[in-house]
Design a protein around this motif. Structure first.
Motif, PDB file in Angstrom:
ATOM      1  N   TRP A 131      11.840-144.684 -29.296  1.00 32.14           N
ATOM      2  CA  TRP A 131      11.072-143.743 -28.494  1.00 32.14           C
ATOM      3  C   TRP A 131       9.989-144.464 -27.698  1.00 32.14           C
ATOM      4  CZ3 TRP A 131       5.842-143.250 -29.544  1.00 32.14           C
ATOM      5  CH2 TRP A 131       5.402-143.785 -30.776  1.00 32.14           C
ATOM      6  N   LEU A 132       9.463-145.566 -28.280  1.00 33.18           N
ATOM      7  CA  LEU A 132       8.405-146.311 -27.589  1.00 33.18           C
ATOM      8  C   LEU A 132       8.964-146.915 -26.304  1.00 33.18           C
ATOM      9  CD1 LEU A 132       5.497-146.716 -28.422  1.00 33.18           C
ATOM     10  CD2 LEU A 132       6.090-149.033 -29.120  1.00 33.18           C
TER      11      LEU A 132
ATOM     12  N   ARG B  96       8.886-138.464 -25.287  1.00 31.98           N
ATOM     13  CA  ARG B  96       9.381-138.112 -26.622  1.00 31.98           C
ATOM     14  C   ARG B  96       8.534-138.797 -27.684  1.00 31.98           C
ATOM     15  NH1 ARG B  96      11.714-135.096 -24.413  1.00 31.98           N
ATOM     16  NH2 ARG B  96      13.901-134.651 -23.989  1.00 31.98           N
ATOM     17  N   PHE B  97       8.195-138.049 -28.727  1.00 28.61           N
ATOM     18  CA  PHE B  97       7.504-138.653 -29.864  1.00 28.61           C
ATOM     19  C   PHE B  97       8.202-138.222 -31.137  1.00 28.61           C
ATOM     20  CE2 PHE B  97       4.341-138.288 -26.517  1.00 28.61           C
ATOM     21  CZ  PHE B  97       3.895-139.591 -26.460  1.00 28.61           C
ATOM     22  N   PRO B  98       8.208-139.083 -32.162  1.00 27.94           N
ATOM     23  CA  PRO B  98       8.816-138.662 -33.427  1.00 27.94           C
ATOM     24  C   PRO B  98       7.986-137.538 -34.040  1.00 27.94           C
ATOM     25  CG  PRO B  98       7.810-140.823 -33.637  1.00 27.94           C
ATOM     26  CD  PRO B  98       7.720-140.463 -32.202  1.00 27.94           C
TER      27      PRO B  98
ATOM     28  N   VAL C 229      12.573-136.938 -38.312  1.00 31.08           N
ATOM     29  CA  VAL C 229      13.967-136.836 -37.900  1.00 31.08           C
ATOM     30  C   VAL C 229      14.060-136.432 -36.443  1.00 31.08           C
ATOM     31  CG1 VAL C 229      16.195-135.788 -38.409  1.00 31.08           C
ATOM     32  CG2 VAL C 229      14.530-136.153 -40.246  1.00 31.08           C
ATOM     33  N   ARG C 230      13.420-135.284 -36.133  1.00 37.24           N
ATOM     34  CA  ARG C 230      13.505-134.792 -34.756  1.00 37.24           C
ATOM     35  C   ARG C 230      12.557-135.571 -33.853  1.00 37.24           C
ATOM     36  NH1 ARG C 230      11.354-129.819 -34.253  1.00 37.24           N
ATOM     37  NH2 ARG C 230      10.033-130.395 -36.014  1.00 37.24           N
TER      38      ARG C 230
ATOM     39  N   ILE D  27       4.840-131.213 -24.811  1.00 37.96           N
ATOM     40  CA  ILE D  27       4.837-129.759 -24.617  1.00 37.96           C
ATOM     41  C   ILE D  27       5.018-129.058 -25.964  1.00 37.96           C
ATOM     42  CG2 ILE D  27       6.033-127.862 -23.457  1.00 37.96           C
ATOM     43  CD1 ILE D  27       4.699-129.561 -21.462  1.00 37.96           C
ATOM     44  N   ASP D  28       5.945-129.601 -26.794  1.00 38.00           N
ATOM     45  CA  ASP D  28       6.143-129.038 -28.139  1.00 38.00           C
ATOM     46  C   ASP D  28       4.847-129.081 -28.922  1.00 38.00           C
ATOM     47  OD1 ASP D  28       8.959-128.488 -28.102  1.00 38.00           O
ATOM     48  OD2 ASP D  28       9.265-130.657 -28.072  1.00 38.00           O
ATOM     49  N   LEU D  29       4.147-130.241 -28.820  1.00 38.98           N
ATOM     50  CA  LEU D  29       2.916-130.411 -29.591  1.00 38.98           C
ATOM     51  C   LEU D  29       1.867-129.393 -29.159  1.00 38.98           C
ATOM     52  CD1 LEU D  29       2.667-134.302 -29.712  1.00 38.98           C
ATOM     53  CD2 LEU D  29       3.423-132.708 -31.491  1.00 38.98           C
ATOM     54  N   VAL D  30       1.720-129.218 -27.853  1.00 39.91           N
ATOM     55  CA  VAL D  30       0.726-128.266 -27.351  1.00 39.91           C
ATOM     56  C   VAL D  30       1.059-126.856 -27.814  1.00 39.91           C
ATOM     57  CG1 VAL D  30      -0.176-127.176 -25.273  1.00 39.91           C
ATOM     58  CG2 VAL D  30       0.114-129.652 -25.349  1.00 39.91           C
ATOM     59  N   PHE D  31       2.352-126.494 -27.688  1.00 44.60           N
ATOM     60  CA  PHE D  31       2.708-125.115 -28.010  1.00 44.60           C
ATOM     61  C   PHE D  31       2.813-124.870 -29.512  1.00 44.60           C
ATOM     62  CE2 PHE D  31       3.540-124.785 -23.551  1.00 44.60           C
ATOM     63  CZ  PHE D  31       3.205-123.479 -23.284  1.00 44.60           C
TER      64      PHE D  31
END
Lengths: 277, 341
Positions: B3-4, B63-65, B70-71, B76-80
């Protein structure tokens, strides 16, 4: 003028050849088993091979060389009967021959596609023709209004509406670009002078009568061309899609031809340039 | 660690874009451009709108782990994840749950978990979240298509215009052929044969949308071919590739900018159409077209769940397409060499 039309008609040949080559490239260049795997994900090998055979992908691609008859084909079988066929019993020449004879083939249920097209052209035209005429009239009126009122609030509202209803936006845009500011001279002058771009835009939207009706027919359950296209996609019926691609290209070429002849009639310069070139 | 690497690559691409824009801003050409653009407020606003959508789309690409390892999650996921999730539908700005007559509306268990400006979908996710994720799909589609169509259109157009003769005939034949097949039919046939992932969608769009660019570039190159600087470059014996790359291409940039915006809005609209027909983004994917298709069944409920549809179309697609059209028109006017200064 006659020489121009003849030249323009002769231009059909290379373009039609190009359409055929392109369609062939899309449908026949991939390895048959890969193609089958896209259509039937996770199917076992024997089902893939059956798919290959049902879709006649086991035939040689370009030439049916006599020495190759004993090679195992993509359907996992040897086809010794190919040795009795001519050199041109191949995917390429069979599709080319069918196209030359205007034979669109049959769909999955062995119904001739030409018959389906004949049944479905009525419902499609009964919807798309009025829609096309209304679009043309409506967008002409709006565009003239918008050009006349250029840079006022109403113009912006109209441009906004045109983009929001993007189906009418393009014709409206093109005429909107032909700004003329003074009074009712507008209609006489603008309409005449912007005839060429308007005609282009209108004729270019004729093929859209087929593809554009996919959404409409799907939504309202109309048994037209768009519905045929959708059914072909769902059933993954290559022959139907191929036939529609040819039909779309043919309609496009006819409408482009009509536009060019109209141009030449409207603007003698085009005729002369083409004659000189 | 993947991901890095991925984020670095994406970040480098983004930084490259920002740097190019910044350099354009500082250049003489950019100053003229800015002066001409600043005359129209609509153009300025739409450029800001474009910037916002691009930024949201870009951030949603990172993308971040996730905490479970796993996912992978996007910013955006983190904010929401901070926004409380509802049990199911919640209308925009709703703060009470629809209750039977004998229940107490002010009881804490009958309050919604939070207020959502665009409402929530069937599984309680914020519609704004879907709209933001749709941004990244739209951005990917546009970038992917441009990566195919720009090199093709530029290369073929420049070659046709510069060499003329047989090359010109072949290129013209090629783009007349492609233009002859209605592009929606071409894309459908292509996707049917090759599969329905984002990669093939981009490739199919790219293969059909280089035509307009090639046509314009060819015309422009025909004009530039006779320009004094090109003739002198030829006279001092520069290799052809150098003339094409260093002398012709940079002077074609305005054509590229002009042909960028209309295809971009067409791509965004086409994605919805393809998804509607079932060959675009598949179920489970996130895109505005997917949201529109999924919201179709919800529109016929009683009472209708209209906000998913409204979110995708009025917050997602419409402002972006509108901004692309207005900005495109403004850029075209601003870059037109014949326009008065």
């Amino acid at each position: 003028m006659r020489a121009y039309i003849v030249r323009r008609l002769l231009y059909f040949i290379p373009v039609w050849l190009g359409v055929f080559l392109l369609t062939f490239a899309i449908f026949h260049l991939r390895a048959p088993l890969t193609l089958a795997a896209v259509q039937l994900p996770q199917a076992p090998l024997d089902r893939l091979q059956a798919w290959v055979r049902n879709n006649v992908y086991h035939l040689p691609r370009c030439f049916n060389l006599p020495g190759d008859a004993n090679i195992e084909r993509a359907d996992g079988r040897v086809h010794p009967e190919l040795a009795r066929q001519s050199l041109f019993h191949s995917q390429f020449f069979l599709s080319a021959g069918a196209l030359l004879r205007f034979d669109l083939g049959t769909d999955r249920t062995n119904k001739p596609i030409a018959d389906s097209l004949g049944e479905r052209i009525g419902p499609t035209l009964s919807i798309m023709l009025p829609a096309f005429l209304l679009t043309a009239l409506f967008s002409l009126a709006l565009a003239l209004l918008s050009a006349y009122l250029k840079d006022t609030a109403l113009d912006r509202v109209l441009v906004f509406a045109a983009i929001a209803l993007l189906s009418v936006a393009l014709p409206a845009y093109i005429i909107g670009a032909q700004y003329v500011s003074e009074g009712w001279l507008l209609i006489a002058h603008v309409l005449r002078n912007s005839a060429v771009p308007v005609l282009t835009q209108l004729s270019l939207s004729i093929p859209f009568l087929i593809t554009g009706s996919v959404l409409l027919e799907q939504y309202f359950g109309i048994p037209g061309m768009g519905d045929l296209l959708y059914a072909g996609l769902v059933a993954q019926d290559f022959q139907v899609i191929k036939a529609l691609v040819y039909l779309g290209a043919f309609v496009y070429m006819l409408s482009a031809l009509a536009t060019d002849i109209l141009y030449a009639a409207l603007d003698p310069r085009i005729r002369l340039e083409a004659g000189a070139g | 660690m993947e991901w890095l690497l991925y984020n670095t690559a994406i970040g480098a691409g983004g930084a490259r874009c920002v740097f190019a824009l910044w350099r354009l801003r500082r250049s003489d050409r950019g100053r003229v451009l800015r002066e001409r653009l600043s005359r129209s407020r609509a153009a300025r606003v739409s450029l800001y709108v474009l910037a916002i959508y691009a930024a949201v789309g870009f951030v949603a690409l990172l993308r971040f782990p996730a905490a479970d390892g796993v996912r992978e999650v996007t910013p955006i996921d983190l904010v929401f994840s901070l926004v409380p999730r509802e049990r199911s539908y919640s209308a925009p700005f709703a703060d009470t749950i629809v209750l039977a007559a004998d229940e107490d509306a002010s009881a804490p268990e009958n309050q919604t978990a939070g207020v959502h400006p665009l409402g929530t979908d069937v599984s309680g996710y914020d519609v704004l979240y879907g709209v933001c994720k749709g941004c990244s799909t739209a951005l990917l589609l546009v970038i992917g298509t441009m990566l195919v169509s720009f090199p093709l259109g530029l290369f073929l157009g420049v070659c046709a215009g510069y060499f003329g003769g047989f090359v010109d005939d072949v290129v013209q034949w090629l783009y007349t052929t492609i233009a002859s097949i209605p592009w929606l039919l071409f894309v459908m046939a292509f996707l049917l044969v090759f599969g329905r992932s984002l990669f093939w969608i981009c490739l199919a769009f790219g293969l059909t949308s280089w035509v307009e660019l090639a046509r314009l570039v060819r015309g422009e190159t025909l004009k530039l071919r006779e320009a004094p600087y090109v003739r002198s470059a030829k006279a001092i014996g520069l290799p052809t590739w150098r003339i094409l790359l260093r002398h012709l291409l940079p002077n074609l940039s305005h054509v590229v900018v002009i042909t960028f915006t209309l295809p971009a809005s067409a791509i965004i609209l086409a994605e919805s159409v393809l998804t509607f027909i079932g060959i675009g983004v598949q179920a489970g994917g996130t895109s505005w077209g997917r949201m529109l298709v999924d919201s179709q069944v919800e529109l016929v409920r009683n009472p209708p769940i209209w906000w998913v549809f409204a979110g995708a179309s009025l917050v997602g697609i419409l402002p972006l397409v509108l901004a692309l059209n207005i900005a495109g028109d403004a850029l075209r006017d601003a870059l037109d060499p014949r326009a008065d200064l």
